[in-house]
Each structure stands twice: as structure tokens, then as C-alpha cells.
Scaffold this motif. Structure first.
Motif, mmCIF file in Angstrom:
data_model
loop_
_atom_site.group_PDB
_atom_site.id
_atom_site.type_symbol
_atom_site.label_atom_id
_atom_site.label_comp_id
_atom_site.label_asym_id
_atom_site.label_seq_id
_atom_site.Cartn_x
_atom_site.Cartn_y
_atom_site.Cartn_z
ATOM 1 N N ALA A 294 0.940 -1.339 0.066
ATOM 2 C CA ALA A 294 -0.091 -0.088 -0.099
ATOM 3 C C ALA A 294 0.875 1.418 -0.034
ATOM 4 O O ALA A 294 1.824 1.295 0.680
ATOM 5 C CB ALA A 294 -0.968 -0.079 1.129
ATOM 6 N N SER A 295 0.446 2.149 -0.729
ATOM 7 C CA SER A 295 1.155 3.550 -0.684
ATOM 8 C C SER A 295 0.213 4.351 0.364
ATOM 9 O O SER A 295 -0.804 4.551 -0.120
ATOM 10 C CB SER A 295 1.079 4.134 -2.271
ATOM 11 N N ILE A 296 1.086 5.074 1.331
ATOM 12 C CA ILE A 296 0.526 5.780 2.168
ATOM 13 C C ILE A 296 0.780 7.306 2.169
ATOM 14 O O ILE A 296 2.003 7.558 2.059
ATOM 15 C CB ILE A 296 0.866 5.182 3.721
ATOM 16 N N THR A 297 -0.305 7.918 2.382
ATOM 17 C CA THR A 297 0.130 9.604 2.632
ATOM 18 C C THR A 297 -0.643 10.044 3.582
ATOM 19 O O THR A 297 -1.860 9.680 4.026
ATOM 20 C CB THR A 297 -0.269 10.416 1.324
ATOM 21 N N THR A 298 -0.081 10.835 4.502
ATOM 22 C CA THR A 298 -0.598 11.282 5.918
ATOM 23 C C THR A 298 0.109 12.730 6.104
ATOM 24 O O THR A 298 1.081 13.154 5.310
ATOM 25 C CB THR A 298 -0.095 10.384 6.949
ATOM 26 N N HIS A 299 -0.646 13.453 6.926
ATOM 27 C CA HIS A 299 -0.103 14.894 7.163
ATOM 28 C C HIS A 299 1.498 14.988 7.661
ATOM 29 O O HIS A 299 2.191 15.996 7.108
ATOM 30 C CB HIS A 299 -1.201 15.618 8.154
ATOM 31 N N ASP A 300 1.754 14.078 8.528
ATOM 32 C CA ASP A 300 3.181 14.179 8.983
ATOM 33 C C ASP A 300 3.413 12.743 9.608
ATOM 34 O O ASP A 300 2.697 12.010 9.540
ATOM 35 C CB ASP A 300 3.467 15.272 10.068
ATOM 36 N N ALA A 301 4.612 12.650 10.169
ATOM 37 C CA ALA A 301 5.085 11.411 10.793
ATOM 38 C C ALA A 301 4.370 11.012 11.894
ATOM 39 O O ALA A 301 3.917 9.790 12.301
ATOM 40 C CB ALA A 301 6.640 11.464 11.090
ATOM 41 N N GLY A 302 3.711 11.807 12.821
ATOM 42 C CA GLY A 302 2.952 11.463 14.039
ATOM 43 C C GLY A 302 1.577 10.826 13.573
ATOM 44 O O GLY A 302 1.262 9.938 14.136
ATOM 45 N N SER A 303 1.125 11.448 12.309
ATOM 46 C CA SER A 303 -0.210 11.020 11.781
ATOM 47 C C SER A 303 -0.053 9.365 11.180
ATOM 48 O O SER A 303 -0.937 8.617 11.305
ATOM 49 C CB SER A 303 -0.503 11.911 10.654
ATOM 50 N N PHE A 304 1.347 9.454 10.445
ATOM 51 C CA PHE A 304 1.643 7.863 10.099
ATOM 52 C C PHE A 304 1.797 6.991 11.269
ATOM 53 O O PHE A 304 1.034 6.070 11.153
ATOM 54 C CB PHE A 304 2.708 8.067 9.335
#
Length: 341
Positions: A294-304
Motif C-alpha cells: 500500500a502507498s500511504i500519505t498522511t499529514h506528518d510522521a505523527g499521523s503515520f
């Protein structure tokens, strides 16, 4: 070569109408500006002007792409571990090849990840040559078996600003080259092609909204034949249209590859659950010890981190995970690296 990682703030922020246009184009990349204008409640000229501005700025562009499984090709996710000093050079060499897409530098600059399209079940010369490439430490290849989410669907189809009524209106089939919905049998089958089809694909991979006259000139067909062939290829699921976005369109600044090892009995359920997550831009079943990518996109590392310890941890049948933050994207979808706007 264009730097696809456009810095936040380097260009003006998208306004509400820009975001609505981006969502509309993701639903149907070749929808006439007239139909988009009617749905958005603006003039044709406004839609055309906004699209021209966004495309010229490198913010978004429509691409006509092909499904490798329906062309009888075998797509491979390839992970290449290499010396950090070699990552950029190897990545750019891979990006120049027509059979590669989504070339990323990941893992602190020690890993390159890409998709390779092979015409045979056992790979091709690229997969054979990579292990012997200087400064390449290790190569692993995972055959793509089934797509849960992606291709003509993207993050903006999950989170975009258009209402359900607007989405339905955009799918109204009054465009002469658009297929009837639903498209394609779910079981992929190889589709025979002519040489002119490949010229058509090349033209659309550069500009998914290329005019019928331009496509006729590229293929040598009449405009009537172009319209008919576009409809046939779209209905067969061979040809689809996607929108390439600059990261700021969705305001997601952290991207990563997620590899999951899932019990076979839970593979389909886990994949379908992933497809519904707003963080997932692409999800597919693959061969290998990690059988979902899966390719993942989040707002920042904490969100990830919260995503990994929350929705991912709750997936059925999870045996293990592997992640790799993406630091640079050298090439996105399609066979060609875009030129600098």
C-alpha cells in the motif's frame, strides 16, 4: 528532469474551485469542460482557464494510462537496496525507461522502489540485469496480482469536496468517447492491440485531455475511429484516466510504502479494508512473504504512527508489517517523465 516533490508554499494555495476541479477531473479526466462547468456552477471559460493555469504550474495534469493486466503484461513491484551515493543515479536511469513507473527513493536514500511492467511471466532483461548493477546490494521483486484501490481512483475521490449529487452528474455519459458504466469485467483478459493503439497510448500518456484531432494525427485514424476506439478501450478497462497531483493539492506531506504479511484467508478482507482508509492512495495484493503493498500519505510522521497503530493494527490476519518513508519521487505514473512546466 522535473522535481516532483514541490515544496509546500512554493506555489499559491489552491482555492475551493481549484479543488473542485481537481476532484471532477479525477472522476472523469476527459469530461468536457462544459459538463464540469455545469456541475460546478461556473462558466466553461472559467474551468478551461483554471485547468490551463494548474497544468502549466505543474500542479496537476490528466494522464491516459493502461492497465498492464488487461494488456497481458506482468507488473512487478521492485525494491532495490543500494549504496546511498548511487540511489539518485540508479533511480534516474530507471525513470528514463518506458517500462517503469513510480520510481521512488526511500529508506534514507538506501532503497529505490518502482513498478516494472514486463511482457512475460518471468520478468525481463531489466529484472535480470539489476542484481549485477554496480553498487546494488539486493533486489527483490513482487508480482502484482490484484488491485484493491488505485488506477482511476485516488485519495481525492475519498476526500474531495464534491457532493454525491455532483459526482453522479459528472458520470453522466454525454461525452462521445466515454464508456458506459460500469466498465470492464472484473476478470482481466489480454486485449489485442494494433500499432496505432500504442501511438494512441503514448499521446494520452503525455496529455490525457489531448483533442480528438491531435489523437487522429498521432494514430493516422479518422476522428470517428479515434472516438470509437477510445470508447472500446475504456469499456474494456484497458485505458483509464488518472490525475497526477502535486503534493500540496491534498496537503499531505508524509509518504511511505507499507508492506503487509497477511494470512491468506484474510487477504481479500484486509485489502478491501485498506482500500477504504483515507490514508491509502494505492493498495494491491502481491506475491512474496509480504503479500499486500500500500502507498500511504498522511499529514506528518505523527499521523503515520497513529495510522499504523490504529487502522493498520486492526486489520484482520496481520502477521507482520514493513514500512519505508519516501524521500523523493523521480517518476510517477505513465511511461514518460514530465518535462519542466
Amino acid at each position: 528532469m522535473v522535481n516532483l516533490d514541490i515544496e509546500r508554499g512554493a506555489l499559491p494555495a489552491l482555492d475551493a474551485q481549484d479543488r473542485m476541479l481537481a476532484h471532477a477531473l479525477q472522476i472523469d479526466g476527459r469530461a468536457p469542460f462544459r459538463r464540469i462547468a455545469e456541475v460546478l456552477g461556473v462558466s466553461d471559460q472559467t474551468v478551461a482557464r483554471r485547468y490551463s493555469r494548474l497544468r502549466s504550474a505543474g500542479t496537476l495534469r490528466v494522464l491516459g494510462l493502461t492497465d498492464p493486466l488487461r494488456l497481458g503484461e506482468v507488473p512487478w513491484f521492485v525494491r532495490i537496496r543500494c549504496a546511498p551515493s548511487a540511489a539518485a543515479q540508479i533511480g534516474e536511469a530507471l525513470a528514463r525507461r518506458r517500462d517503469t513507473t513510480w520510481v521512488h527513493v526511500a529508506g534514507g536514500g538506501t532503497e529505490i522502489f518502482c513498478l516494472v511492467r514486463s511482457r512475460g511471466p518471468h520478468g525481463d532483461t531489466l529484472l535480470e540485469k539489476l542484481p549485477g548493477t554496480p553498487r546494488v546490494v539486493d533486489v527483490s521483486a513482487h508480482c502484482l496480482l490484484h488491485v484493491f484501490f488505485g488506477q482511476d481512483r485516488s485519495l481525492i475521490t475519498k476526500t474531495g469536496p464534491l457532493t454525491d449529487e455532483q459526482v453522479i452528474a459528472l458520470k453522466a455519459q454525454d461525452a462521445p468517447d466515454a464508456p458506459e458504466f460500469p466498465v470492464a469485467d472484473p476478470a482481466p483478459a489480454a486485449c489485442p492491440l494494433e500499432e496505432a493503439d500504442r501511438r494512441l497510448f503514448d499521446a494520452l500518456a503525455r496529455d490525457g485531455r489531448a483533442g480528438i484531432g491531435e489523437l487522429a494525427a498521432a494514430t493516422g485514424w479518422s476522428q470517428t475511429t479515434v472516438r470509437r476506439r477510445l470508447a472500446e478501450l475504456r469499456s474494456a478497462g484497458v485505458l483509464y484516466f488518472d490525475v497526477e497531483y502535486a503534493p500540496r493539492v491534498l496537503e499531505r506531506n508524509f509518504r511511505a510504502s507499507l508492506w503487509l504479511s497477511v494470512e491468506p484467508s484474510h487477504l481479500d478482507a484486509a485489502g478491501e479494508a485498506l482500500a477504504s482508509h483515507p490514508e491509502v492512495a494505492f493498495a494491491a495484493a502481491t506475491t512474496g512473504p509480504t503479500n499486500i503493498f500500500a502507498s500511504i500519505t498522511t499529514h506528518d510522521a505523527g499521523s503515520f504512527y497513529r495510522y499504523l497503530t490504529g487502522p493498520v493494527a486492526a486489520l484482520p490476519g496481520i502477521l507482520g508489517t514493513s514500512t519505508a518513508p519516501i524521500h523523493r519521487t523521480i517518476k510517477t505514473a505513465g511511461p514518460f517523465v514530465p518535462s519542466t512546466p
